[in-house]
Design a protein around this motif. Structure first.
Motif, short mmCIF file in Angstrom:
data_model
loop_
_atom_site.label_atom_id
_atom_site.label_comp_id
_atom_site.label_asym_id
_atom_site.label_seq_id
_atom_site.Cartn_x
_atom_site.Cartn_y
_atom_site.Cartn_z
N THR A 1 -4.52 136.49 27.25
CA THR A 1 -5.34 135.27 27.09
C THR A 1 -4.80 134.12 27.95
O THR A 1 -5.16 132.98 27.75
CB THR A 1 -5.39 134.84 25.61
OG1 THR A 1 -4.05 134.79 25.11
CG2 THR A 1 -6.19 135.81 24.78
N GLY A 2 -3.90 134.43 28.89
CA GLY A 2 -3.45 133.40 29.83
C GLY A 2 -2.33 132.51 29.33
O GLY A 2 -2.13 131.42 29.83
N LYS A 3 -1.57 132.97 28.31
CA LYS A 3 -0.56 132.07 27.74
C LYS A 3 0.64 131.83 28.67
O LYS A 3 1.32 130.82 28.56
CB LYS A 3 -0.09 132.53 26.37
CG LYS A 3 0.63 133.86 26.34
CD LYS A 3 1.05 134.18 24.92
CE LYS A 3 1.48 135.59 24.67
NZ LYS A 3 1.76 136.48 25.73
N THR A 4 0.88 132.75 29.62
CA THR A 4 2.05 132.57 30.51
C THR A 4 1.98 131.22 31.22
O THR A 4 2.97 130.51 31.28
CB THR A 4 2.15 133.72 31.54
OG1 THR A 4 2.16 134.96 30.84
CG2 THR A 4 3.43 133.62 32.34
N LEU A 5 0.81 130.87 31.73
CA LEU A 5 0.71 129.56 32.40
C LEU A 5 0.66 128.43 31.38
O LEU A 5 1.06 127.31 31.68
CB LEU A 5 -0.51 129.51 33.32
CG LEU A 5 -0.38 130.38 34.58
CD1 LEU A 5 -1.60 130.24 35.46
CD2 LEU A 5 0.88 130.06 35.38
N GLY A 6 0.21 128.72 30.17
CA GLY A 6 0.23 127.71 29.09
C GLY A 6 1.63 127.19 28.84
O GLY A 6 1.85 125.99 28.65
N PHE A 7 2.63 128.09 28.83
CA PHE A 7 4.00 127.60 28.67
C PHE A 7 4.71 127.44 30.02
O PHE A 7 5.64 126.66 30.17
CB PHE A 7 4.82 128.49 27.73
CG PHE A 7 5.08 129.91 28.20
CD1 PHE A 7 5.91 130.19 29.27
CD2 PHE A 7 4.51 130.99 27.52
CE1 PHE A 7 6.16 131.50 29.69
CE2 PHE A 7 4.75 132.30 27.93
CZ PHE A 7 5.58 132.55 29.02
N GLY A 8 4.23 128.21 31.04
CA GLY A 8 4.92 128.22 32.34
C GLY A 8 4.83 126.91 33.09
O GLY A 8 5.83 126.43 33.64
N LEU A 9 3.65 126.29 33.11
CA LEU A 9 3.50 125.04 33.87
C LEU A 9 4.33 123.91 33.28
O LEU A 9 5.07 123.23 34.02
CB LEU A 9 2.01 124.67 33.98
CG LEU A 9 1.16 125.67 34.77
CD1 LEU A 9 -0.31 125.29 34.76
CD2 LEU A 9 1.65 125.81 36.21
N PRO A 10 4.29 123.68 31.96
CA PRO A 10 5.15 122.63 31.39
C PRO A 10 6.64 122.93 31.62
O PRO A 10 7.43 122.03 31.90
CB PRO A 10 4.84 122.67 29.88
CG PRO A 10 3.49 123.29 29.80
CD PRO A 10 3.40 124.25 30.94
N LEU A 11 7.01 124.21 31.51
CA LEU A 11 8.41 124.60 31.69
C LEU A 11 8.86 124.29 33.12
O LEU A 11 9.95 123.74 33.36
CB LEU A 11 8.52 126.09 31.39
CG LEU A 11 9.82 126.84 31.67
CD1 LEU A 11 10.08 127.84 30.54
CD2 LEU A 11 9.77 127.58 32.98
N LEU A 12 8.01 124.60 34.11
CA LEU A 12 8.36 124.31 35.50
C LEU A 12 8.48 122.81 35.75
O LEU A 12 9.29 122.36 36.56
CB LEU A 12 7.31 124.93 36.45
CG LEU A 12 7.30 126.47 36.49
CD1 LEU A 12 6.05 126.98 37.21
CD2 LEU A 12 8.55 127.03 37.15
N GLU A 13 7.68 122.03 35.01
CA GLU A 13 7.75 120.56 35.14
C GLU A 13 9.10 120.01 34.67
O GLU A 13 9.58 119.00 35.16
CB GLU A 13 6.64 119.91 34.29
CG GLU A 13 5.28 119.93 34.91
CD GLU A 13 5.20 119.03 36.13
OE1 GLU A 13 5.55 117.85 36.03
OE2 GLU A 13 4.80 119.53 37.20
N ARG A 14 9.70 120.68 33.67
CA ARG A 14 10.95 120.18 33.08
C ARG A 14 12.17 120.51 33.93
O ARG A 14 13.26 120.01 33.69
CB ARG A 14 11.17 120.81 31.68
CG ARG A 14 10.08 120.56 30.67
CD ARG A 14 9.98 119.11 30.25
NE ARG A 14 11.19 118.62 29.60
CZ ARG A 14 11.46 118.77 28.31
NH1 ARG A 14 10.63 119.44 27.54
NH2 ARG A 14 12.57 118.26 27.80
N VAL A 15 12.00 121.40 34.90
CA VAL A 15 13.13 121.83 35.74
C VAL A 15 13.28 120.88 36.93
O VAL A 15 12.29 120.54 37.57
CB VAL A 15 12.84 123.28 36.24
CG1 VAL A 15 13.81 123.69 37.31
CG2 VAL A 15 12.89 124.25 35.07
#
Length: 407
Positions: free
Chosen positions: A28-42
């Motif tokens: 259902t596309g959850k990888t980008l759901g958590f992936g984009l915010p996670l990449l922002e925090r790095v």
């Protein structure tokens, strides 16, 4: 393109830095759901150059950690994040067992921003002081119910105790068993619950999938399978078997009948499993024969048909198998061949999921209704015509050498 519900619901909450518990089916596309915010925090050098971050924020130690239950999912999440983080040159590393330690240790020495890993190998490297978890700002636990099923939760807890207490934590799970809820209670701070599963069915993956169930004779199954694989409009296909031996045998038989097939099961080494998966993703083979354990976390675009060559153990396994097609809004076809001996087992699955196939119709490779319902062209035989053998096949995909000396 519009975002999937889990993305739409997760992104604003996760970007604000809050802890998140997301309930969503796989596909259902959850990888980008958590992936984009996670990449922002790095923080990466590009951020310092653009004046978005102070130089002292830079570190070669990982700043984000994603824990996943299986090697296949580990690779998939890593590839998604590498693509999403390309513009800012985010360094993403997959850490999992079944391959040599040295390349993973070398990559950690050079510096990594995001780690995606399976619990066993993460603990191993952290225990050897090769993996520094003291700079982690974001933790994601993906497919937490799967980790519970595979017995990984104690390992996951040990990993969490090595992380800084001040961090963002996101947990994703298709179901919410008690052990997963108590894990969330212990290690998360005022999490926002997001439920993107649809109440009217078993989740979006099943809604988009047409299901067919046939009572089949074991001796006729290879012939049936070969004809089903020649249905009009078939893209990539996954064939599920209950035993490693059957999976190896069917992959072999299909190859002899002219199909570009590969196998993924527990008797194969990690190198051979990855070779088959890469060949499937690259389209060099278009039929992947798997056992259930080996297929956990496999998510490949373009799978139009899932064929249960042998009836699954239970309803959960059935849903997991057919969830490999009909993903991310696409349409899928799921076909289950039930042996005479397996009818009682199938009836339990049928009842548990409230399906409409309590007594599957007796079907043979020559049955007209099989051709009609599955769009198999008239005159199709159990051997793929030479003119249709257009794929490069498994041997065209290199086997990576994973046999470096282990520490």
């Amino acid at each position: 393109m519009s975002p999937f519900p889990i993305q739409e619901m997760t992104l604003p909450v996760a970007l604000s830095g809050s802890d998140v518990i997301g309930q969503a089916k796989t596909g259902t596309g959850k990888t980008l759901g958590f992936g984009l915010p996670l990449l922002e925090r790095v923080t990466v050098p590009a951020d310092v150059e653009a004046g978005r971050a102070a130089p002292e924020k830079l570190t070669d130690a990982p700043q984000a950690l994603i824990v996943v239950p299986t090697r296949e999912l580990c690779q998939q999440v890593t590839n998604d994040l590498l693509t999403a983080g390309k513009v800012r040159n985010v360094r993403v590393l997959a850490i999992y067992g079944g391959r040599a330690y040295e390349p993973q240790v070398e990559a950690l020495k050079k510096g990594v921003d995001v780690i995606v890993g399976t619990p066993g190998r993460l603990l191993d490297l952290a225990g050897q002081r090769k993996l520094d978890l003291s700079h982690i700002r974001v933790l994601v636990l993906d497919e937490a119910d799967e980790m519970l099923d595979l017995g990984f939760l104690p390992d996951v807890e040990r990993i969490i105790t090595m992380l800084p207490p001040k961090r963002q934590t996101m947990l994703f799970s298709a179901t919410m068993p008690g052990a997963v809820i108590s894990l969330a209670r212990r290690y998360m701070s005022q999490p926002t619950h997001i439920n993107a599963t649809s109440p009217d069915d078993e989740g979006t993956t099943v809604k988009n999938t047409v299901q067919h169930v046939y009572r089949a004779h074991n001796m006729d199954k290879p012939e049936m399978l070969s004809r089903i694989l020649q249905a009009d409009g078939r893209g990539l296909a996954m064939v599920f078997c209950r035993t490693k031996r059957t999976a190896a045998d069917i992959a072999d038989q299909l190859e002899k009948r002219g199909f570009a097939s590969g196998a993924v099961h527990g008797d194969l080494g990690q190198g051979a499993r990855e070779q088959a998966l890469r060949a499937f993703r690259n389209g060099k083979v278009d039929v992947l024969v798997c056992t259930d354990v080996a297929a956990r976390g496999i998510d490949v675009e373009g799978v139009t048909h899932v064929i249960n060559y042998q009836s699954p153990e239970d309803e959960k396994t059935y849903l997991h198998r057919i969830g490999r097609t009909g993903r991310a809004g696409a349409k899928g076809i799921a076909i289950t061949l039930v042996d005479w001996d397996d009818i009682p087992r199938w009836q339990l699955i049928n009842k548990a999921l409230d399906l409409k196939f309590p007594d599957p119709v007796e079907t043979y490779s020559t049955s007209p209704h099989l051709y009609e319902e599955l769009d198999i062209p008239a005159g199709t035989t159990g051997v793929l015509p030479r003119a249709d053998r257009t794929r490069a096949g498994l041997r065209a995909e290199q086997v990576e050498d994973l046999s470096l000396i282990h520490i």
